[in-house]
Design a protein around this motif. Structure first.
Motif, PDB file in Angstrom:
ATOM      1  N   TRP A  92     -81.729 -61.336 -21.371  1.00 16.67           N
ATOM      2  CA  TRP A  92     -82.567 -60.180 -22.258  1.00 16.67           C
ATOM      3  C   TRP A  92     -81.740 -59.094 -22.485  1.00 16.67           C
ATOM      4  O   TRP A  92     -80.857 -58.596 -21.715  1.00 16.67           O
ATOM      5  CB  TRP A  92     -83.917 -59.888 -21.477  1.00 16.67           C
ATOM      6  N   THR A  93     -82.104 -58.476 -23.780  1.00 16.92           N
ATOM      7  CA  THR A  93     -81.443 -57.189 -24.176  1.00 16.92           C
ATOM      8  C   THR A  93     -82.412 -55.968 -23.473  1.00 16.92           C
ATOM      9  O   THR A  93     -83.671 -56.034 -23.089  1.00 16.92           O
ATOM     10  CB  THR A  93     -81.190 -57.011 -25.490  1.00 16.92           C
ATOM     11  N   VAL A  94     -81.729 -55.009 -23.316  1.00 21.39           N
ATOM     12  CA  VAL A  94     -82.561 -53.547 -22.856  1.00 21.39           C
ATOM     13  C   VAL A  94     -83.358 -53.043 -23.900  1.00 21.39           C
ATOM     14  O   VAL A  94     -83.068 -52.849 -25.020  1.00 21.39           O
ATOM     15  CB  VAL A  94     -81.496 -52.536 -22.405  1.00 21.39           C
ATOM     16  N   THR A  95     -84.675 -52.953 -23.601  1.00 17.42           N
ATOM     17  CA  THR A  95     -85.705 -52.324 -24.523  1.00 17.42           C
ATOM     18  C   THR A  95     -86.375 -50.999 -23.553  1.00 17.42           C
ATOM     19  O   THR A  95     -86.446 -51.534 -22.009  1.00 17.42           O
ATOM     20  CB  THR A  95     -86.476 -53.124 -25.093  1.00 17.42           C
ATOM     21  N   HIS A  96     -86.972 -50.144 -24.235  1.00 20.28           N
ATOM     22  CA  HIS A  96     -87.793 -49.200 -23.485  1.00 20.28           C
ATOM     23  C   HIS A  96     -88.838 -49.776 -22.486  1.00 20.28           C
ATOM     24  O   HIS A  96     -89.076 -49.478 -21.433  1.00 20.28           O
ATOM     25  CB  HIS A  96     -88.176 -48.235 -24.252  1.00 20.28           C
ATOM     26  N   GLU A  97     -89.513 -50.773 -23.189  1.00 13.52           N
ATOM     27  CA  GLU A  97     -90.779 -51.627 -22.637  1.00 13.52           C
ATOM     28  C   GLU A  97     -90.196 -52.288 -21.314  1.00 13.52           C
ATOM     29  O   GLU A  97     -90.837 -52.027 -20.246  1.00 13.52           O
ATOM     30  CB  GLU A  97     -91.330 -52.355 -23.494  1.00 13.52           C
ATOM     31  N   ARG A  98     -89.156 -53.048 -21.653  1.00 15.60           N
ATOM     32  CA  ARG A  98     -88.816 -53.619 -20.532  1.00 15.60           C
ATOM     33  C   ARG A  98     -88.264 -52.943 -19.349  1.00 15.60           C
ATOM     34  O   ARG A  98     -88.387 -53.552 -18.300  1.00 15.60           O
ATOM     35  CB  ARG A  98     -87.670 -54.821 -20.910  1.00 15.60           C
ATOM     36  N   SER A  99     -87.578 -51.690 -19.514  1.00 15.71           N
ATOM     37  CA  SER A  99     -86.922 -50.972 -18.537  1.00 15.71           C
ATOM     38  C   SER A  99     -88.261 -50.460 -17.707  1.00 15.71           C
ATOM     39  O   SER A  99     -87.918 -49.827 -16.688  1.00 15.71           O
ATOM     40  CB  SER A  99     -86.184 -49.932 -19.000  1.00 15.71           C
TER      41      SER A  99
END
Length: 262
Positions: A92-99
Motif C-alpha cells: 500500500w501507499t501512504v495516506t493520512h487515513e491509513r497512517s
C-alpha cells in the motif's frame, strides 16, 4: 519405584523438555501477510507470488524470517491486518487515513498511475481541470493523489467507484466510463488477463502519470511486534539491495517503476 528409577525417569523428562526447547529455539520465525491479486506484482498464480511479493519474501529471508501469504479481496486484507488477525498487509501507499491505523516499512517499489481508455476515445490532458465532465472509474480503498481524491470527494469530478479493477475495465470496454486510472503495468496485465486478444487491442493509456508514489508493507500500530517486523524488513531490504539480488528479480520492463529514490 526405587529412588534410582525415579531419578532416571526425571532425567529422561528433563532431557525431553530440553530437546523441545532446543527445537523451538531453532524454529524459523514466520510473519503472516494478507494481500490480494495485483498481477504482475502480487498473485497467487504467479511464481514467487509475483514480483513485489517475491522481493518481500527475499528481504525477510535475509533476516531468517519466513513469510506466509494469504490472498483475500483487498478490503478484507486491509481489515485483517488492521485488526491484527494477520501480521501485515502488502502492498500500500501512504495516506493520512491509513497512517492513523498503520505503520509503514521502507518503500519496496515506485509506481505510476496512468489513465486507461479505449483507442476510440480521443483523450489528452495536462491538469486535473481537464478531467471535468468525463466519466471516470475508480476502485474503492485506493488513492489517486491528494488533488484528484479531494476533487472526487467534493463532486468536482465525475468519479464512479467500483469494488475491483475487473469491474472498472469491463465498464470501460462497455462505454460506461471513459477513463480508468491504474498502475501502468498492472493495467496492461489486467487487460491481457480479462479480455480476448481482439478486445485487448481496443485499450490504450495516456503516458502522462496522474500521480506517482511508492508502496510498502503496512503493520497495525496495535501489533505487539509491529516495530520489530518493520525493523527486520527494512534491514533485510537493505541487505537484499546491497547483495545485488534485488535487481535480478525485476524484469527490464519494470525496472523504472521499481527504482526508489532514497
Amino acid at each position: 519405584m526405587t529412588v534410582f528409577m525415579m531419578r532416571r525417569l526425571l532425567l529422561l523428562i528433563y532431557g525431553f523438555i530440553a530437546s523441545l526447547g532446543a527445537f523451538n529455539g531453532f524454529a524459523q520465525e514466520t510473519i503472516r501477510i494478507a494481500t490480494g491479486e495485483d498481477p504482475p506484482y502480487s498473485s497467487e498464480k504467479y511464481p514467487g507470488y509475483g514480483q513485489t511479493l517475491y522481493i518481500v519474501t527475499q528481504a525477510f529471508a535475509q533476516m531468517d524470517i519466513k513469510v506466509e501469504y494469504g490472498f483475500f479481496p483487498w478490503g478484507r486484507s486491509y481489515v485483517l491486518a488492521k485488526e491484527n488477525n494477520w501480521d501485515a498487509t502488502c502492498c500500500w501507499t501512504v495516506t493520512h487515513e491509513r497512517s492513523e491505523y498503520f505503520d509503514y516499512t521502507d518503500a519496496i517499489r515506485r509506481t505510476d498511475i496512468v489513465f486507461f481508455h479505449l483507442k476510440s476515445y480521443s483523450f489528452d490532458w495536462q491538469s486535473v481541470n481537464d478531467l471535468k465532465d468525463i466519466a471516470i472509474g475508480a476502485t474503492v480503498l485506493f488513492t489517486y493523489g491528494e488533488k484528484f481524491d479531494a476533487e472526487a470527494k467534493e463532486g468536482k469530478l465525475l468519479v464512479e467507484y467500483a469494488s475491483s479493477y475487473q469491474i472498472n475495465f469491463t465498464k470501460l470496454l462497455r462505454g460506461r466510463i471513459q477513463l480508468f486510472p491504474m498502475n501502468r503495468a498492472m493495467g496492461l496485465q489486467q487487460v491481457v488477463d480479462l479480455f480476448t486478444a481482439e478486445q485487448a487491442q481496443l485499450f490504450t493509456y495516456h503516458p502522462k502519470p496522474l500521480t506517482s508514489f511508492t508502496v510498502g508493507l503496512m503493520v497495525s500500530k496495535k501489533h505487539h511486534k509491529g516495530q520489530y517486523f518493520i525493523e527486520m524488513f527494512n534491514k533485510g531490504l537493505k541487505r537484499l539491495k546491497a547483495s545485488g539480488k534485488y535487481d535480478l528479480h525485476i524484469p527490464e520492463d519494470f525496472k523504472n517503476e521499481y527504482q526508489v529514490n532514497e
